[in-house]
Write an enzyme that holds these catalytic residues in place. Structure first.
Site, PDB file in Angstrom:
ATOM      1  N   ASP A   1       0.850  -1.181   0.000  1.00  0.00           N
ATOM      2  CA  ASP A   1       0.000   0.000   0.000  1.00  0.00           C
ATOM      3  C   ASP A   1       0.888   1.234   0.000  1.00  0.00           C
ATOM      4  OD1 ASP A   1      -2.298   1.469  -0.016  1.00  0.00           O
ATOM      5  OD2 ASP A   1      -2.721   1.258   2.122  1.00  0.00           O
TER       6      ASP A   1
ATOM      7  N   GLU B   1       1.898   4.072  -4.073  1.00  0.00           N
ATOM      8  CA  GLU B   1       1.405   2.696  -4.207  1.00  0.00           C
ATOM      9  C   GLU B   1       2.349   1.858  -5.067  1.00  0.00           C
ATOM     10  OE1 GLU B   1      -3.333   3.802  -3.708  1.00  0.00           O
ATOM     11  OE2 GLU B   1      -2.367   3.865  -5.674  1.00  0.00           O
TER      12      GLU B   1
ATOM     13  N   ASP C   1      -5.054  -2.737  -2.552  1.00  0.00           N
ATOM     14  CA  ASP C   1      -6.338  -2.051  -2.656  1.00  0.00           C
ATOM     15  C   ASP C   1      -6.311  -0.933  -3.687  1.00  0.00           C
ATOM     16  OD1 ASP C   1      -5.476   0.462  -1.357  1.00  0.00           O
ATOM     17  OD2 ASP C   1      -5.407  -0.720   0.472  1.00  0.00           O
TER      18      ASP C   1
ATOM     19  N   ASP D   1      -1.396  -1.159   5.074  1.00  0.00           N
ATOM     20  CA  ASP D   1      -1.915   0.191   5.287  1.00  0.00           C
ATOM     21  C   ASP D   1      -1.322   0.803   6.555  1.00  0.00           C
ATOM     22  OD1 ASP D   1      -4.047   2.312   4.678  1.00  0.00           O
ATOM     23  OD2 ASP D   1      -4.568   1.740   6.720  1.00  0.00           O
TER      24      ASP D   1
ATOM     25  N   HIS E   1     -21.203  17.991 -15.190  1.00  0.00           N
ATOM     26  CA  HIS E   1     -20.676  18.191 -16.539  1.00  0.00           C
ATOM     27  C   HIS E   1     -20.532  19.678 -16.852  1.00  0.00           C
ATOM     28  CE1 HIS E   1     -24.546  19.598 -18.053  1.00  0.00           C
ATOM     29  NE2 HIS E   1     -25.103  18.630 -17.337  1.00  0.00           N
TER      30      HIS E   1
ATOM     31  N   ARG F   1     -22.742  14.780 -22.726  1.00  0.00           N
ATOM     32  CA  ARG F   1     -22.120  15.913 -22.031  1.00  0.00           C
ATOM     33  C   ARG F   1     -21.353  15.469 -20.799  1.00  0.00           C
ATOM     34  NH1 ARG F   1     -27.698  15.984 -21.517  1.00  0.00           N
ATOM     35  NH2 ARG F   1     -28.650  16.282 -19.449  1.00  0.00           N
TER      36      ARG F   1
ATOM     37  N   GLU G   1     -29.386  11.790 -15.984  1.00  0.00           N
ATOM     38  CA  GLU G   1     -30.183  12.874 -15.410  1.00  0.00           C
ATOM     39  C   GLU G   1     -31.660  12.496 -15.353  1.00  0.00           C
ATOM     40  OE1 GLU G   1     -30.827  15.121 -13.459  1.00  0.00           O
ATOM     41  OE2 GLU G   1     -29.958  16.979 -14.260  1.00  0.00           O
TER      42      GLU G   1
END
Length: 385
Positions: A9, A50, A74, A124, A193, A243, A267
């Site tokens: 990690d 990483e 991960d 981690d 957007h 878009r 949308e």
């Protein structure tokens, strides 16, 4: 044959910021720790850290004389790139990926598996210790810089100041704050957007597919530049509408990631009001339009209610929490879906949908925890424009 499991990690506080990595090598049964590696690497991005963690883990496995290596990380980016499914385009990652492949070539076999961050706790922990050390080192340097006085050259009366060490911008703090949530959240970067011709004229724009204007494309590039510098993003998801896909593509190029289209991010369907202004829709269907503005269960004629959108977005959220648990995901969508994500994270009432303003190409951030907790870190930020 000697088989080992490598878990690695890396991370950065501020991205870029004080960075470090951690790696641990287990025996084939994943019970005994054979080697640990951790190091601070100064100021870097999450992705660089990483890759450094992977390189350290493979190096340790080679030193142990392993023949077969199972890598678990991960970082979906590193796993997909090292597996050959995604291309490596970012200049900072190309030499690191090449170094990792050269190391992997020394083994009889190497495979890569993505795991949730919760399953990568050992690496981690090592990476966070390294990041702490990097942050302390940078703080010491910064403190030393701040302590030096302003210098005045009496002969020229010019004032000079020592160079200032840049302070990392902690764009998203790691702490859950007052929420009491436990664990690592799935962080959604919610990007609206860019501008279209319908948004210029403030017309209802739902399932229609207007293209980005020239300004809209510039807005997409500006957002992409910000997100590319930020890094640390595992995946880019987009509404199927053009878009949003064009806005997402600009960011994906900057992040060296593909765009994944999720139909649930589309949308609201405004039905017969599509392309109309607020005033035009109110004149066309005065009573229905009035009720629609105060009742999320009301549909536009031949359209979709906000309650139906909420149900759809809740399903998308659940998908993301499953597929990208503990990761940071860029979600490029539209006004109503983004407001709905924020509403769910805040556990607020329907009035938020009517009172919250979101600018074109704005960025908001919501986090969702595995234990059900959630928080909102940013709303309608357009500082990149």
């Amino acid at each position: 044959m000697t088989t080992v499991v490598v878990e690695a990690d890396g991370g950065s506080r501020g991205n870029p910021g004080p960075a470090g990595y951690g790696a641990v090598v287990f025996d084939a049964d994943h019970r005994t720790v054979l080697a640990e590696r951790q190091a601070s690497i100064g100021r870097a991005t999450n992705n660089v850290a990483e890759y450094k963690g992977l390189i350290a883990g493979l190096t340790a496995a080679a030193e142990l004389g392993a023949d077969e290596v199972h890598v678990r990380m991960d970082s979906k980016l590193v796993v997909e790139q090292m597996s050959g499914r995604w291309q490596v385009k970012h200049a900072d990652m190309i030499p690191l990926a090449a170094q990792a492949r050269e190391l992997a070539g020394r083994f009889r076999s190497v495979d890569y598996t993505w795991i949730p961050r919760a399953e990568n706790a050992h690496a981690d922990r090592l990476a966070n210790a390294a990041m702490d050390a990097a942050a302390e080192a940078m703080l010491d340097v910064a403190s030393d810089t701040v302590a030096r006085p302003v210098q005045v050259d009496a002969r020229t009366e010019n004032v000079t100041t020592p160079p200032v060490v840049p302070v990392p911008d902690p764009a998203v703090p790691a702490s859950p704050g007052w929420t009491g949530a436990v664990g690592t959240p799935t962080r959604l970067l919610l990007l609206r957007h860019g501008q279209t011709s319908l948004s210029v004229e403030r017309r209802y724009s739902g399932r229609g597919n207007p293209e980005l204007t020239e300004l809209g494309r510039d807005q997409a590039v500006a957002a992409a530049r910000r997100l590319g510098a930020r890094g640390g993003i595992t995946a880019v998801l987009s509404s199927p509408l053009g878009r949003a896909r064009e806005t997402a593509a600009a960011a994906a190029d900057a992040l060296d990631l593909p765009v994944t289209v999720h139909d649930g991010l589309i949308e609201t369907d405004f039905g017969d009001w599509e392309g109309l202004t607020f005033a035009e829709a109110a004149r066309r269907d005065p009573e229905l339009h009035r009720r629609w503005l105060g009742d999320t269960s009301v549909r536009p004629p031949n359209g979709e209610s906000f309650d139906e959108v909420a149900k759809r977005i809740a399903s998308v959220r659940d998908d993301l929490l499953t597929d990208y648990a503990g990761s940071t995901v860029l979600v490029v969508s539209h006004v109503t879906p983004i407001k709905t994500f924020l509403q769910m994270a805040l556990e607020s009432g329907p009035s938020l949908l009517y009172r919250l303003h979101l600018d074109l190409a704005s960025l908001s951030i919501a986090e969702f925890y595995a234990d059900g907790g959630s928080s909102v870190r940013l709303v309608n930020d357009t500082s990149h424009l």
